[in-house]
Design a protein around this motif. Sequence first.
Motif, PDB file in Angstrom:
ATOM      1  N   ARG A  38     -38.447 -42.431   4.421  1.00 45.63           N
ATOM      2  CA  ARG A  38     -39.695 -41.652   4.342  1.00 45.63           C
ATOM      3  C   ARG A  38     -39.879 -40.777   5.580  1.00 45.63           C
ATOM      4  N   THR A  46     -43.451 -36.406  -2.930  1.00 49.79           N
ATOM      5  CA  THR A  46     -43.309 -35.496  -4.063  1.00 49.79           C
ATOM      6  C   THR A  46     -41.989 -35.759  -4.775  1.00 49.79           C
ATOM      7  N   ALA A  47     -41.822 -35.121  -5.917  1.00 45.62           N
ATOM      8  CA  ALA A  47     -40.578 -35.280  -6.678  1.00 45.62           C
ATOM      9  C   ALA A  47     -39.371 -34.850  -5.853  1.00 45.62           C
ATOM     10  N   ASP A  48     -39.508 -33.734  -5.128  1.00 45.79           N
ATOM     11  CA  ASP A  48     -38.391 -33.263  -4.303  1.00 45.79           C
ATOM     12  C   ASP A  48     -38.103 -34.230  -3.160  1.00 45.79           C
ATOM     13  N   GLU A  49     -39.152 -34.776  -2.559  1.00 45.99           N
ATOM     14  CA  GLU A  49     -38.964 -35.732  -1.465  1.00 45.99           C
ATOM     15  C   GLU A  49     -38.325 -37.020  -1.969  1.00 45.99           C
ATOM     16  N   ARG A  50     -38.720 -37.449  -3.142  1.00 48.11           N
ATOM     17  CA  ARG A  50     -38.099 -38.646  -3.718  1.00 48.11           C
ATOM     18  C   ARG A  50     -36.611 -38.407  -3.972  1.00 48.11           C
ATOM     19  N   GLN A  51     -36.304 -37.231  -4.473  1.00 49.61           N
ATOM     20  CA  GLN A  51     -34.901 -36.889  -4.712  1.00 49.61           C
ATOM     21  C   GLN A  51     -34.120 -36.873  -3.403  1.00 49.61           C
ATOM     22  N   ARG A  61     -33.589 -40.412  -2.330  1.00 50.47           N
ATOM     23  CA  ARG A  61     -32.611 -41.044  -3.214  1.00 50.47           C
ATOM     24  C   ARG A  61     -31.189 -40.626  -2.821  1.00 50.47           C
ATOM     25  N   ASP A  65     -44.068 -46.535  -8.276  1.00 49.56           N
ATOM     26  CA  ASP A  65     -43.144 -45.627  -8.956  1.00 49.56           C
ATOM     27  C   ASP A  65     -42.302 -44.831  -7.978  1.00 49.56           C
ATOM     28  N   GLU A  66     -42.820 -44.546  -6.770  1.00 51.85           N
ATOM     29  CA  GLU A  66     -41.994 -43.869  -5.761  1.00 51.85           C
ATOM     30  C   GLU A  66     -40.823 -44.752  -5.356  1.00 51.85           C
ATOM     31  N   ASP A 125     -38.292 -44.802  -8.059  1.00 49.85           N
ATOM     32  CA  ASP A 125     -37.559 -43.537  -8.106  1.00 49.85           C
ATOM     33  C   ASP A 125     -36.499 -43.471  -7.014  1.00 49.85           C
ATOM     34  N   VAL A 126     -36.886 -43.808  -5.791  1.00 54.02           N
ATOM     35  CA  VAL A 126     -35.949 -43.737  -4.666  1.00 54.02           C
ATOM     36  C   VAL A 126     -34.826 -44.756  -4.842  1.00 54.02           C
TER      37      VAL A 126
END
Length: 480
Positions: free
Chosen positions: A147, A160-165, A168, A197-198, A201-202
Amino acid sequence: MQADLIITNALLVDGSGADPVHGHVAILGDRIAAVGNFDCPPDVPVLDAGGRVLAPGFIDSHTHDDGYLLAHPDMTPKVSQGVTSVVTGNCGISLAPLSCEAVPQPLDLLGPAELFRFATFAQWLDALRETPAATNVIPLVGHTTLRVAVMGEDVGRAATADERQAMRELLDAAMQAGAFGVSTGTFYPPAAAAPTDEIIDVCAALSGREAIYATHLRDEADHIVPAMEEALTIGRAVNARVVFSHHKLAGSKNHGRSRETLDMITAAAKSQPVCLDCHPYPATSTMLRLDRVRIASRTMITWSKGYPAATGRDYADVKAELGLDDEAMLARLAPAGAIYFLMDPQDVRRIFEHPLTMVGSDGLPFDPHPHPRQWGTFPQVLRRLVREEGVLTLAAAIHRMTGLAAQQYGLAERGLLREGYHADLVLLNPERVNDLATFEKPVQISEGIDRVWVNGRPVWDGRQASGETPGQVLRPRASA
C-alpha cells in the motif's frame, strides 16, 4: 559411512511429535546422512551428546527480522534460542518492495529508514543471498508495504482499481522471486482503510500457488470474531492457507474467549487450510497506541523519539512525571513503541494446547528496550510450558517448533530428523534450558541451548555465535 560429524548418545526428538528415542545423527555436508543406532567409523569426528536432546532446528513462525538479517547476520537473539529459520514480513510489514526515506509507522518497527532500499522483493532476496545470515529465511510480503509503495502517504482510503492492480503486480513479482505468501496488518493505520474486497483483489496473485495468507487481524479484542471471519473469507477467496498471527484475546473483558476462537479455528480447519502462531508471554508489543494503553493492565515504553528518557519505563510513571493526559502524552512521546500487558495467561496456555499452534516470537529486534520474546520465546516454552507446568510434552512442544511449522509453511526436507533432510539441528539440555530475558532486562542470552547447526555448519556453541552465516533463502516446497 561417510560423515563430517556424528552426534552420538542423544535423545532424539525428531519433530514429528513421536516419543523420543536414543540414537545417533550423522551430518555430511549440509544434510543429515543417517539417524538411528549405527556403528561410527573410526575416522569421523564424534560429539557425545551425553543423553541431551537433539532436535531439528527451531522455526520461528513469526518474526520482524527482515532488516536485522542484513544488519546483524550473526542472528544471536535467534540462534541462541535454537532457531535456525525465521518467517519474515509479518503483520503486513515487510522490508520490500519499498525504497523510501520517510518510513511511516508501523513499518519503522523493522528498523532504520536506510534499510528500506529495495524497490523490488527480488532485490532484497538477492541481498540476503549475497550476504547470508546465520539463519534460513522464509519470506512473506507485507500488504501494508505494498500500500505504501503504491499509494504513498494517501493510505486513509480504499485503493482504486489501478492501485489494486499495481499492488497485485508487485505481489505477483514477489511470489515469482520466492515469497511464500502475503501478510496483512489491517489493525494498523496504513492498512486499516483497506476493505475486504481490496485485500482479495490484491491477493488474487496467490491463487494456484499453495500460498500463505498470514494476518494480524483488524481486531484482537471485542470484535475478534468478525475479524477472524473476514480472514477465513479471504483465505477461501484466494485459495491460501490462513495463519492467525500471534493469536490472542486482548483486554480483560475478552479473557477466556480463546475457547470460542479456538473452536472457530478447529471448525474452519475441516474445510480450509488454517493454523496459528503464538508466543508464551501475557504481553504484546507494537507502536504506542492509546486504544492499547486503555485496555492494558500495564504499559511499558520500549522506545520514544519524542521523549527518549521514557524508554524502559512504565507509561503511568512517565505520564505522572510529565503531568499530561493521554492525548498529550502520545503527542509528546511519538513516534514511540510499547509493551502492553493485556492477555490472560490461561488463554495463552489454552492456545498453546491447540494442535495447530506454532511458536512465533514476534520480537522487534531494533527496539532499544525490546520485549523479552525476542531473546527468550523458545526456551520459555521449554522451561515453563513443558518442564514446569506440563502444558505440553517435550515432543509436542518441539513438534510445534519444527515439524508442524515446516508442514504448514511448505518447507521441503526441513523440520524433522530424517536421513536426507537439511542438517538444521539444536542440541539442548531439557532440564537446564531456561530463558533469562525479562521485561526489565530483556537482552539476555538463554541457558541450556548447547549447540546449533544450520545447513550442517555450527552457528552457536552454547556461549556465542560462531560467526558462520550458512543461512539460505528458502523456497516453498512447490517451487523448491
